[in-house]
Write a protein that holds these residues in place. Structure first.
Motif, mmCIF file in Angstrom:
data_model
loop_
_atom_site.group_PDB
_atom_site.id
_atom_site.type_symbol
_atom_site.label_atom_id
_atom_site.label_comp_id
_atom_site.label_asym_id
_atom_site.label_seq_id
_atom_site.Cartn_x
_atom_site.Cartn_y
_atom_site.Cartn_z
ATOM 1 N N ASP A 444 0.824 -1.206 0.000
ATOM 2 C CA ASP A 444 0.000 0.000 0.000
ATOM 3 C C ASP A 444 0.862 1.261 0.000
ATOM 4 O O ASP A 444 0.345 2.372 0.011
ATOM 5 C CB ASP A 444 -0.952 0.009 1.198
ATOM 6 N N THR A 468 -3.004 0.325 -8.751
ATOM 7 C CA THR A 468 -4.355 -0.152 -8.962
ATOM 8 C C THR A 468 -5.363 0.903 -8.507
ATOM 9 O O THR A 468 -5.020 1.860 -7.810
ATOM 10 C CB THR A 468 -4.595 -1.458 -8.198
ATOM 11 N N GLN A 469 -6.630 0.705 -8.885
ATOM 12 C CA GLN A 469 -7.681 1.648 -8.500
ATOM 13 C C GLN A 469 -7.904 1.640 -6.999
ATOM 14 O O GLN A 469 -8.365 2.629 -6.423
ATOM 15 C CB GLN A 469 -8.982 1.301 -9.224
ATOM 16 N N SER A 470 -7.582 0.528 -6.354
ATOM 17 C CA SER A 470 -7.762 0.447 -4.907
ATOM 18 C C SER A 470 -6.621 1.088 -4.137
ATOM 19 O O SER A 470 -6.618 1.070 -2.912
ATOM 20 C CB SER A 470 -7.895 -1.024 -4.479
ATOM 21 N N GLU A 785 -15.204 -8.703 -11.810
ATOM 22 C CA GLU A 785 -13.831 -8.282 -11.599
ATOM 23 C C GLU A 785 -12.891 -9.334 -12.132
ATOM 24 O O GLU A 785 -13.137 -10.517 -11.977
ATOM 25 C CB GLU A 785 -13.568 -8.067 -10.111
ATOM 26 N N VAL A 789 -7.680 -8.449 -9.814
ATOM 27 C CA VAL A 789 -8.313 -7.647 -8.784
ATOM 28 C C VAL A 789 -8.519 -8.477 -7.537
ATOM 29 O O VAL A 789 -8.362 -8.013 -6.410
ATOM 30 C CB VAL A 789 -9.643 -7.063 -9.301
ATOM 31 N N GLN A 793 -7.107 -7.758 -3.867
ATOM 32 C CA GLN A 793 -7.865 -7.734 -2.624
ATOM 33 C C GLN A 793 -7.179 -8.596 -1.568
ATOM 34 O O GLN A 793 -7.123 -8.243 -0.399
ATOM 35 C CB GLN A 793 -9.286 -8.203 -2.886
ATOM 36 N N SER A 796 -4.339 -6.643 -0.300
ATOM 37 C CA SER A 796 -4.796 -5.619 0.627
ATOM 38 C C SER A 796 -5.113 -6.219 1.981
ATOM 39 O O SER A 796 -4.790 -5.663 3.026
ATOM 40 C CB SER A 796 -6.019 -4.912 0.041
#
Length: 838
Positions: A444, A468-470, A785, A789, A793, A796
């Motif tokens: 992150d 990434t978008q996240s 997705e 992705v 996740q 994350s």
């Protein structure tokens, strides 16, 4: 005319012998060009200069008539040219001229012409060194391996001198030599010498000249700058240039190697001005050493330059091996040790960095545990300045400038204190050869690049990160096809482009390769393959082959594998993997493998699979929330989510169609129909009027949703795995609201997928309807997705947990795991019936 000339010639000869006084006043001058000592094949011109009106000239060699020249017009000189002279032309030359009335003149003084090149050149050296001080003395030694009676030593320049020296035989060197003492010497002139050898029977037939020897002085002028153009460490056989930069008025510069008895080279100015280049076409063992340079100008000699130490590598074929202990990635402020080892007993090892600065040299010591010679280079409190490429060499004390071939390079990197990334494997930890493997490094933190490092190796793989978008930064390292060399332990690091430091290391990920040993162990379950929740279970892995470690894996699990050292029992090697108080989370397919300590990442063939089933506890099959979903499970849940989303979208379109149809019908109603009530289904006690101005929106939404629901439920069959619950009695629903739930039988939980349907009223206007349609399309699109992705996740989740390695499934009781779910609630939200599939 010929008769007259002959008569005059006889008269002249008689006058010469009869009247010596007249002849003595007519002595010519003889000179030679280009020099009195020339090499073979050179064109030589003799110039005989007499008096005005001379009618003829003659040239004599060793007193014998050689040639005659009669100028077309009376002149005071004549030229005698000999092209491509040979050693036979060497000797003593004289000349004379003839005039009318004067007869023949006396012969000129004799001129000695020496011809060089008849023998190989000797060697000239200065002892102890060609570098002398003002007023100093030096011995010049001329030496040859051929037998000669004499040597000639010449001093070149405006003040020419020559010395004839007798030769002696040196029994130590087996050479013929002659010594000449020169001094005192001064720095106000140049002292350049050559020497020749000759046979005493032919004193003017000489050998080729020796290389020039220039005596060097350390004067008072500004010292020049010496530099090796391509670095001071040069591989044997490679060319190199040494530059010497003096003052602007420097006329000549000299290169001298310490310990040498002659100057290494002489250079005159080039177009570059005061920079003089000494070229070595191919360095060899004799090229290694310490060098100085000196420059000379009309003002005198410069000081000597600083020392240039030239090292020649590759002279010993066996290269040492350099290893970074414990790893080539060192934490900033930590300690670093570089180990240089060799089978050959070099006296010393030297460590160099990529900029070829000499870092340090250590004596080698024999290490009996490894049977090799080694040196340990340790550095405390490392900083980013220590990053770079290192090599080590071996050499012997008597020849410190001659090194072995270099070791393989080792690249050192410094890791900082920034947050460590996570390293994930998409295909699991155990792989068959030939399969594909992708390792994902993510964080992150917005790292610009990621580095993958295999523990125990010196190479690193670097790739730029992607955002990434996240908000995650990640990259995928593809290692395919998998082979035995792929096996090992991997870590990854994050780095910023503007910094030389790397982040802290990720948690390690082990990659194991199947089928590298012939063994196939057996796996069994005790007490039984089907047990009750809370029981104790033991998985026994056995082998008749040699095995140091047994490894247990569960199909679909992403956490690190269980390893256990083997024990001998009844002639077999085995390991017992015990699991206490098992739950349904322990259910699954298990296999075991064996490995050797010498190659811990090379596994045997897999045992035959064993199925473990744990029963007797409702909901126990739900995996703990802290365990990441298996790869195969994620795909199933994702497919289920997509299926439910599509069904929901179809149902929503039907509701919208019915709503639009009802609105269209209302436009054709008269004002008298406004009081007409809308009949509700059985169990509803309260009517709804069609008066647009007085009706309630919530009742209309309930009626429309109910009518649409009844129309769509008829098409939903059990094979669609959809269940409808309308068992709520009418008296519990005074509003006339009907609740419906759509659910995938494979999922564990229920959640509203589209809140706008369950909690919002049906839109009255076209704008509200369009807004709802846009929300529906957005949610439907977001439900599909890609796999990357999903792994993002997982990344994350692992970052939030602070580790990239998921916990073992055996730790504690299985808790409820977040799962993929979807539900559709029509009308007002209410309690959800518990229709969980077991």
């Amino acid at each position: 005319m010929t008769f007259t000339f002959t008569a005059l010639l006889c008269l002249g000869l008689s006058l010469r012998h009869g009247t010596p006084v007249l002849a003595g006043t007519l002595k010519p001058i003889l000179s030679v060009q280009p020099d009195s000592v020339v090499s073979v094949q050179t064109t030589v011109t003799f110039l005989c200069e007499g008096t005005t009106g001379a009618q003829g000239y003659r040239l004599y060699k060793n007193g014998k008539y050689r040639r005659q020249e009669i100028p077309p017009n009376p002149k005071n000189k004549a030229e005698f040219s000999i092209s491509k002279i040979s050693s036979q032309e060497a000797g003593q030359y004289t000349c004379q001229y003839w005039t009318y009335g004067g007869g023949w003149s006396q012969q000129s003084n004799s001129l000695k012409l020496g011809v060089t090149g008849a023998y190989s050149k000797p060697r000239l050296s200065a002892q102890p060194s060609p570098v002398v001080t003002e007023g100093g003395k030096v011995n010049l030694r001329c030496e040859s391996n051929q037998w000669y009676h004499k040597f000639i030593l010449t001093k070149e320049g405006p003040q020419k001198q020559s010395w004839t020296l007798d030769s002696k035989y040196d029994h130590n060197t087996q050479q013929y030599y002659a010594l000449h003492h020169v001094g005192p010497v001064t720095s106000n002139q140049r002292w350049t010498f050559r020497c020749y050898s000759f046979d005493s029977n032919q004193p003017l037939v000489w050998s080729e000249p020796s290389d020039p020897l220039e005596l060097l002085f350390s004067g008072t002028l500004h010292k020049p700058t010496i530099k090796a153009e391509s670095g001071t460490v040069v591989a044997s056989g490679s060319p190199m240039n040494v530059s010497c930069q003096g003052t602007q008025d420097a006329e000549m510069c000299f290169l001298h190697k310490e310990g040498s008895q002659q100057s290494w080279g002489t250079q005159t100015p080039k177009e570059s001005g005061n920079k003089f280049i000494f070229s070595i076409p191919s360095v060899a063992d004799y090229s290694g050493g310490q060098y100085h340079c000196y420059c000379y100008s009309s003002a005198g000699w410069s000081e000597r330059s600083d020392i240039l130490e030239l090292v020649v590598t590759g002279l010993y074929d066996y290269k040492p091996r350099l290893t970074a202990l414990p790893s080539p990635v060192v934490t900033s402020g930590g300690n670093m040790t570089l180990q240089c080892v060799s089978w050959v007993g070099y006296h010393n090892f030297i460590l160099t960095k990529e900029d070829q600065k000499f870092l340090s040299s250590l004596n080698s010591h024999y290490n009996p545990s490894i049977g090799q010679y080694q040196a340990l280079f340790s550095k405390d409190h490392v900083t980013p300045n220590h990053t770079g490429t290192f090599r080590c060499y071996g050499y012997y004390q008597q020849k410190p400038q001659l090194w072995s071939v270099p070791s393989e390079p080792v690249e050192i990197h410094i890791s900082g204190l920034s947050k460590k990334p996570s390293l994930l494997t998409h295909q699991g930890h155990i792989l068959d050869p030939g399969k594909n493997l992708t390792l994902q490094c993510c964080s992150d933190i917005n790292y610009d690049r990621f580095v993958l490092y295999k523990v125990g190796e010196t190479d690193f793989t670097q790739l730029y990160g992607q955002r990434t978008q996240s908000g995650l930064s990640l990259t995928n390292f593809t290692l395919d096809p998998v082979s035995h060399s792929t096996g090992g332990q991997y870590r990854c690091y994050g780095a910023h482009n503007l910094s030389s430091e790397w982040s802290a290391a990720s948690d390690p990920v082990d990659i194991l390769i199947i089928g590298q040993h012939l063994d196939r162990p057996s796996l069994s379950v005790k007490p039984n393959s089907t047990v009750q929740s809370g029981d104790n279970v033991t998985l026994l892995c056995q082998s008749t082959y040699t095995a140091d470690t047994f490894i247990l894996s569960k199909e679909g699990a992403t956490h690190q594998l269980q390893k256990m050292k083997s024990k001998s029992q009844d002639g077999e090697l085995q390991a017992e993997f015990s699991m206490s108080a098992v739950t349904s989370a322990h259910s699954g397919t298990y296999r075991c493998y064996s490995s050797h300590d010498s190659s811990p990442y090379m596994l045997s063939h897999a045992s035959f699979p064993v199925e473990l089933s744990v029963t007797g506890h409702i909901g126990a099959s739900i995996p703990p929330p802290s365990s990441p979903l298996p790869t195969a499970g994620l795909e199933k849940y994702l497919k289920a989510l997509i299926g439910v989303s599509v069904a929901f979208l179809l149902l929503l379109l039907i509701l919208i169609f019915l709503l639009l149809r009802r609105r269209h019908q209302r436009k054709f109603k008269t004002e008298a129909q406004k009081g007409t009530e809308l009949q509700l289904p059985a169990g509803d006690a309260e009517p709804v009027t069609r008066d647009r101005g007085r009706k309630k929106r919530s009742n209309l939404a309930a009626a429309i949703q109910e009518e649409s629901l009844y129309a769509s439920v008829e098409d939903m069959k059990p094979e669609d795995e959809v269940k409808m619950d309308t068992s709520r009695p009418s008296e519990e629903d005074p509003q006339g609201e009907t609740y419906a739930q759509v659910k995938d039988s494979r999922l564990r939980k229920t959640k509203a997928v589209h809140p706008s349907v369950t909690s919002r009223e049906v839109p009255e206007t076209n704008d509200e309807q369009a807004e709802e349609d846009r929300e529906t399309d957005t949610q439907a699109a977001e439900s599909e997705e890609p796999q990357d992705v999903v792994y993002a996740q997982l990344c994350s989740r692992s970052l939030r947990q602070g580790t990239a390695a998921p916990p073992s499934s055996q730790a504690g009781e299985a808790t409820e795991e977040p799962s993929v779910y979807a539900a559709l609630a029509v009308a007002r939200p209410g309690p959800v019936p518990n229709n969980e599939d077991q």
